[in-house]
Design a protein around this motif. Structure first.
Motif, PDB file in Angstrom:
ATOM      1  N   ARG A  21      17.102 -86.544 -42.808  1.00 37.21           N
ATOM      2  CA  ARG A  21      17.267 -85.977 -45.097  1.00 37.21           C
ATOM      3  C   ARG A  21      17.200 -84.701 -44.220  1.00 37.21           C
ATOM      4  N   TRP A  22      16.710 -84.090 -43.490  1.00 39.49           N
ATOM      5  CA  TRP A  22      16.228 -82.298 -43.655  1.00 39.49           C
ATOM      6  C   TRP A  22      17.348 -82.072 -42.206  1.00 39.49           C
ATOM      7  N   GLY A  23      17.725 -82.241 -41.967  1.00 40.79           N
ATOM      8  CA  GLY A  23      18.110 -81.994 -40.906  1.00 40.79           C
ATOM      9  C   GLY A  23      18.186 -82.029 -39.312  1.00 40.79           C
ATOM     10  N   THR A  24      18.101 -81.283 -38.668  1.00 37.92           N
ATOM     11  CA  THR A  24      17.518 -81.059 -37.229  1.00 37.92           C
ATOM     12  C   THR A  24      17.218 -79.892 -36.518  1.00 37.92           C
ATOM     13  N   ILE A  25      15.952 -79.640 -36.437  1.00 39.64           N
ATOM     14  CA  ILE A  25      14.441 -79.071 -35.880  1.00 39.64           C
ATOM     15  C   ILE A  25      14.419 -78.713 -34.331  1.00 39.64           C
ATOM     16  N   ILE A  26      14.525 -77.083 -34.054  1.00 40.24           N
ATOM     17  CA  ILE A  26      14.903 -77.265 -32.523  1.00 40.24           C
ATOM     18  C   ILE A  26      14.027 -76.120 -32.115  1.00 40.24           C
ATOM     19  N   PRO A  27      12.307 -76.635 -31.583  1.00 43.84           N
ATOM     20  CA  PRO A  27      11.714 -75.520 -30.655  1.00 43.84           C
ATOM     21  C   PRO A  27      12.265 -75.327 -29.710  1.00 43.84           C
ATOM     22  N   SER A  28      11.888 -73.963 -28.937  1.00 38.91           N
ATOM     23  CA  SER A  28      12.477 -73.476 -27.953  1.00 38.91           C
ATOM     24  C   SER A  28      11.599 -73.093 -27.614  1.00 38.91           C
ATOM     25  N   GLU A  71      25.736 -80.287 -39.969  1.00 38.83           N
ATOM     26  CA  GLU A  71      25.812 -79.259 -38.872  1.00 38.83           C
ATOM     27  C   GLU A  71      26.204 -77.848 -39.656  1.00 38.83           C
ATOM     28  N   ARG A  72      26.580 -77.389 -40.476  1.00 36.49           N
ATOM     29  CA  ARG A  72      27.244 -76.584 -41.446  1.00 36.49           C
ATOM     30  C   ARG A  72      26.372 -75.594 -41.183  1.00 36.49           C
ATOM     31  N   THR A  73      25.422 -75.151 -41.290  1.00 37.76           N
ATOM     32  CA  THR A  73      24.168 -74.525 -42.198  1.00 37.76           C
ATOM     33  C   THR A  73      22.979 -74.242 -40.664  1.00 37.76           C
ATOM     34  N   GLN A  74      22.479 -72.932 -39.822  1.00 33.98           N
ATOM     35  CA  GLN A  74      21.458 -72.308 -39.565  1.00 33.98           C
ATOM     36  C   GLN A  74      20.983 -71.796 -39.509  1.00 33.98           C
ATOM     37  N   ILE A  75      19.099 -71.789 -39.107  1.00 35.42           N
ATOM     38  CA  ILE A  75      18.540 -70.740 -39.324  1.00 35.42           C
ATOM     39  C   ILE A  75      17.668 -70.618 -37.963  1.00 35.42           C
ATOM     40  N   THR A  76      17.658 -70.000 -37.283  1.00 34.89           N
ATOM     41  CA  THR A  76      16.511 -69.209 -36.236  1.00 34.89           C
ATOM     42  C   THR A  76      15.519 -68.084 -36.801  1.00 34.89           C
ATOM     43  N   LEU A  77      14.412 -68.782 -36.120  1.00 43.08           N
ATOM     44  CA  LEU A  77      13.539 -67.357 -35.912  1.00 43.08           C
ATOM     45  C   LEU A  77      13.391 -66.836 -34.719  1.00 43.08           C
ATOM     46  N   TRP A  78      13.014 -65.820 -34.058  1.00 38.90           N
ATOM     47  CA  TRP A  78      13.316 -65.736 -32.451  1.00 38.90           C
ATOM     48  C   TRP A  78      12.158 -64.478 -32.442  1.00 38.90           C
ATOM     49  N   GLY A  79      11.465 -64.532 -30.838  1.00 33.16           N
ATOM     50  CA  GLY A  79      11.124 -63.542 -30.964  1.00 33.16           C
ATOM     51  C   GLY A  79      11.140 -63.385 -29.131  1.00 33.16           C
ATOM     52  N   TYR A 106      11.216 -48.555 -19.614  1.00 32.48           N
ATOM     53  CA  TYR A 106      10.832 -49.216 -19.322  1.00 32.48           C
ATOM     54  C   TYR A 106      10.981 -50.635 -20.405  1.00 32.48           C
ATOM     55  N   ALA A 107      10.362 -52.002 -19.891  1.00 32.06           N
ATOM     56  CA  ALA A 107      10.665 -53.087 -21.000  1.00 32.06           C
ATOM     57  C   ALA A 107      10.961 -52.985 -22.178  1.00 32.06           C
ATOM     58  N   ASP A 108      11.483 -53.739 -23.406  1.00 35.90           N
ATOM     59  CA  ASP A 108      11.486 -53.557 -24.724  1.00 35.90           C
ATOM     60  C   ASP A 108      10.526 -54.026 -24.727  1.00 35.90           C
ATOM     61  N   THR A 109       9.807 -53.831 -26.459  1.00 35.03           N
ATOM     62  CA  THR A 109       8.184 -54.239 -26.932  1.00 35.03           C
ATOM     63  C   THR A 109       8.897 -55.861 -26.977  1.00 35.03           C
ATOM     64  N   LYS A 110       7.570 -55.892 -27.855  1.00 34.12           N
ATOM     65  CA  LYS A 110       7.914 -57.256 -28.818  1.00 34.12           C
ATOM     66  C   LYS A 110       8.704 -57.474 -29.711  1.00 34.12           C
ATOM     67  N   THR A 111       9.768 -58.081 -29.898  1.00 35.85           N
ATOM     68  CA  THR A 111      10.511 -58.301 -30.444  1.00 35.85           C
ATOM     69  C   THR A 111      11.583 -59.901 -31.749  1.00 35.85           C
ATOM     70  N   TYR A 112      11.274 -59.759 -32.369  1.00 39.01           N
ATOM     71  CA  TYR A 112      11.547 -60.756 -33.406  1.00 39.01           C
ATOM     72  C   TYR A 112      12.610 -60.790 -34.022  1.00 39.01           C
ATOM     73  N   GLY A 113      12.788 -61.330 -34.997  1.00 39.15           N
ATOM     74  CA  GLY A 113      13.728 -61.615 -35.877  1.00 39.15           C
ATOM     75  C   GLY A 113      14.491 -62.909 -36.333  1.00 39.15           C
ATOM     76  N   LEU A 114      15.450 -63.496 -37.571  1.00 35.93           N
ATOM     77  CA  LEU A 114      15.886 -63.842 -38.050  1.00 35.93           C
ATOM     78  C   LEU A 114      17.785 -63.692 -38.093  1.00 35.93           C
ATOM     79  N   ASP A 115      17.972 -65.427 -37.545  1.00 37.67           N
ATOM     80  CA  ASP A 115      19.913 -65.237 -37.888  1.00 37.67           C
ATOM     81  C   ASP A 115      19.989 -66.497 -38.361  1.00 37.67           C
ATOM     82  N   PHE A 116      20.878 -66.696 -39.009  1.00 38.96           N
ATOM     83  CA  PHE A 116      21.522 -67.603 -39.970  1.00 38.96           C
ATOM     84  C   PHE A 116      22.891 -67.235 -39.612  1.00 38.96           C
TER      85      PHE A 116
END
Length: 122
Positions: A21-28, A71-79, A106-116
């Motif tokens: 019903r809801w598709g696939t959820i993939i935590p990584s 499997e056509r739409t994908q939304i990813t929240l990442w950090g 120096y290393a990049d600071t904490k970054t986060y984003g949303l991909d569609f």
């Protein structure tokens, strides 16, 4: 040997939770470890060895992806660098012999984003 860590390790874990019903959820989650790293390469850099050496460190990243049932739409929240290790030196410009100085990257600071993404067609 300079500019090469003695030890590096990577670990990534994905879990696919599939529903009709809801598709696939993939935590990584992913971990990247690097042992102490010396960045100098010219003779005078060895005089500033403490200044040109990165401590051992582990970086942590994570993603949470939702994919539609068709499997056509994908939304990813990442950090990336979630522990905010922003004082870790990832590189340098070790030209002490030439300029009498060096630069530090120096290393990049904490970054986060949303991909569609959406797949068109059949």
């Amino acid at each position: 040997m300079s500019r090469i860590a003695d030890w590096t390790a990577f670990l990534g874990v994905d879990y696919y939770w599939m529903t009709d019903r809801w598709g696939t959820i993939i935590p990584s989650i992913n971990l990247r470890y690097s042992s102490e790293l010396y960045h100098g390469f010219d003779r005078d850099s060895f005089l500033a060895e403490d200044h040109m050496t990165s401590d051992a460190i582990t970086f942590v990243g994570a993603r949470l992806t939702w994919e539609s049932p068709d499997e056509r739409t994908q939304i990813t929240l990442w950090g990336k660098n979630l522990t905010n290790e922003d004082e870790h030196m990832v590189g340098s410009i070790p030209i002490v012999s030439v300029l009498g100085s060096s630069g530090i990257i120096y290393a990049d600071t904490k970054t986060y984003g949303l991909d569609f993404s959406y797949r068109f067609g059949d």
